[in-house]
Design a protein around this motif. Sequence first.
Motif, PDB file in Angstrom:
ATOM      1  N   SER A  33       0.803  -1.233   0.000  1.00 46.96           N
ATOM      2  CA  SER A  33       0.000   0.000   0.000  1.00 46.96           C
ATOM      3  C   SER A  33       0.829   1.274   0.000  1.00 46.96           C
ATOM      4  O   SER A  33       0.306   2.358  -0.176  1.00 46.96           O
ATOM      5  CB  SER A  33      -0.943   0.008   1.203  1.00 46.96           C
ATOM      6  N   LYS A  34       2.138   1.155   0.192  1.00 49.56           N
ATOM      7  CA  LYS A  34       3.022   2.325   0.170  1.00 49.56           C
ATOM      8  C   LYS A  34       3.833   2.402  -1.121  1.00 49.56           C
ATOM      9  O   LYS A  34       4.639   3.290  -1.318  1.00 49.56           O
ATOM     10  CB  LYS A  34       3.932   2.310   1.387  1.00 49.56           C
ATOM     11  N   GLY A  35       3.630   1.414  -1.999  1.00 49.27           N
ATOM     12  CA  GLY A  35       4.343   1.403  -3.274  1.00 49.27           C
ATOM     13  C   GLY A  35       5.652   0.644  -3.241  1.00 49.27           C
ATOM     14  O   GLY A  35       6.370   0.594  -4.238  1.00 49.27           O
ATOM     15  N   ASP A  93      -3.390  -0.666  -9.506  1.00 47.71           N
ATOM     16  CA  ASP A  93      -2.210   0.003  -8.974  1.00 47.71           C
ATOM     17  C   ASP A  93      -2.262   0.051  -7.449  1.00 47.71           C
ATOM     18  O   ASP A  93      -3.334   0.051  -6.845  1.00 47.71           O
ATOM     19  CB  ASP A  93      -2.117   1.432  -9.521  1.00 47.71           C
ATOM     20  N   TRP A  94      -1.094   0.177  -6.836  1.00 47.06           N
ATOM     21  CA  TRP A  94      -0.999   0.148  -5.375  1.00 47.06           C
ATOM     22  C   TRP A  94      -1.735   1.310  -4.707  1.00 47.06           C
ATOM     23  O   TRP A  94      -2.178   1.201  -3.561  1.00 47.06           O
ATOM     24  CB  TRP A  94       0.463   0.114  -4.928  1.00 47.06           C
ATOM     25  N   GLN A  95      -1.929   2.418  -5.419  1.00 51.86           N
ATOM     26  CA  GLN A  95      -2.609   3.576  -4.827  1.00 51.86           C
ATOM     27  C   GLN A  95      -4.054   3.253  -4.426  1.00 51.86           C
ATOM     28  O   GLN A  95      -4.631   3.937  -3.583  1.00 51.86           O
ATOM     29  CB  GLN A  95      -2.610   4.767  -5.796  1.00 51.86           C
ATOM     30  N   SER A 135      -5.383   1.216  -0.169  1.00 55.67           N
ATOM     31  CA  SER A 135      -5.936   1.776   1.074  1.00 55.67           C
ATOM     32  C   SER A 135      -7.449   1.925   0.990  1.00 55.67           C
ATOM     33  O   SER A 135      -8.168   1.587   1.943  1.00 55.67           O
ATOM     34  CB  SER A 135      -5.291   3.124   1.383  1.00 55.67           C
ATOM     35  N   HIS A 136      -7.948   2.412  -0.137  1.00 61.12           N
ATOM     36  CA  HIS A 136      -9.397   2.529  -0.336  1.00 61.12           C
ATOM     37  C   HIS A 136     -10.045   1.150  -0.282  1.00 61.12           C
ATOM     38  O   HIS A 136     -11.098   0.967   0.326  1.00 61.12           O
ATOM     39  CB  HIS A 136      -9.711   3.217  -1.671  1.00 61.12           C
ATOM     40  N   HIS A 183     -14.220   8.211  -5.672  1.00 58.66           N
ATOM     41  CA  HIS A 183     -12.753   8.305  -5.662  1.00 58.66           C
ATOM     42  C   HIS A 183     -12.225   8.529  -7.084  1.00 58.66           C
ATOM     43  O   HIS A 183     -11.551   7.658  -7.642  1.00 58.66           O
ATOM     44  CB  HIS A 183     -12.155   7.032  -5.067  1.00 58.66           C
ATOM     45  N   SER A 226      -9.824  10.133  -8.251  1.00 59.17           N
ATOM     46  CA  SER A 226      -8.368  10.093  -8.408  1.00 59.17           C
ATOM     47  C   SER A 226      -7.862   8.675  -8.677  1.00 59.17           C
ATOM     48  O   SER A 226      -6.743   8.491  -9.148  1.00 59.17           O
ATOM     49  CB  SER A 226      -7.676  10.657  -7.166  1.00 59.17           C
ATOM     50  N   LEU A 227      -8.697   7.665  -8.383  1.00 56.05           N
ATOM     51  CA  LEU A 227      -8.298   6.276  -8.611  1.00 56.05           C
ATOM     52  C   LEU A 227      -8.768   5.741  -9.961  1.00 56.05           C
ATOM     53  O   LEU A 227      -8.451   4.607 -10.314  1.00 56.05           O
ATOM     54  CB  LEU A 227      -8.847   5.379  -7.494  1.00 56.05           C
ATOM     55  N   LYS A 269      -6.789   3.391 -12.182  1.00 55.11           N
ATOM     56  CA  LYS A 269      -5.838   2.675 -11.329  1.00 55.11           C
ATOM     57  C   LYS A 269      -6.457   1.417 -10.718  1.00 55.11           C
ATOM     58  O   LYS A 269      -5.837   0.727  -9.936  1.00 55.11           O
ATOM     59  CB  LYS A 269      -5.339   3.599 -10.207  1.00 55.11           C
TER      60      LYS A 269
END
Length: 197
Positions: free
Chosen positions: A18-20, A76-78, A81-82, A146, A148-149, A152
Amino acid sequence: MVDASALEKASKVDVFDSKGSTINFGTIFASQKVVIVFTRHFFCGKCQAYIQQLAAVPAEALGNAQVEIVVIGCGDWQAISHYAERTGFSGKIYAEPTRVLYRSLGMDIETLATTPADQERPSYLAATGSRLKNALVSTWEGPLKHPSLLGKQGAISQLGGDFVFGPGNRCSFSHIMQHTEDHVEIQELMKHAGVTY
């Protein structure tokens, strides 16, 4: 079942946390038995319903069996968290956007087909209601809530699978999804992992 050479190759593929940060897939199950669920894209409401129920497997039962549950998505890892927040899953979640790992383990089916008419929908979808309702909720909870995702989440046609790996390069159970509602029933998956509750 995944054969030894395919698993050896898959073990070397990197996944993202989750942090890349990246780790080799094989390190996840190097020292213990792990149930690994490969989901479809991170906005898929059907997979989210499955992971929500997977999150309800008692920690004590997993501890007694010395089994961990891990989730891997093709986005993607971003988005991790969601996804964790949406599903309530507190275990490890990884992302593998290249889908090399999916293909290495035999998950090469891409389709948007649902459960065939002559088969019963799985029980983990009972709470989601109709397919239309599920699609609307997925759209609201995903790209609309969301934005922004968007892009992704991963390939929407990619199917996943359910596995039991480890300890070491060993696969004792595998199930490749054949359509978008085809995860193994959780009780059955836990039985293959030796988890009783």
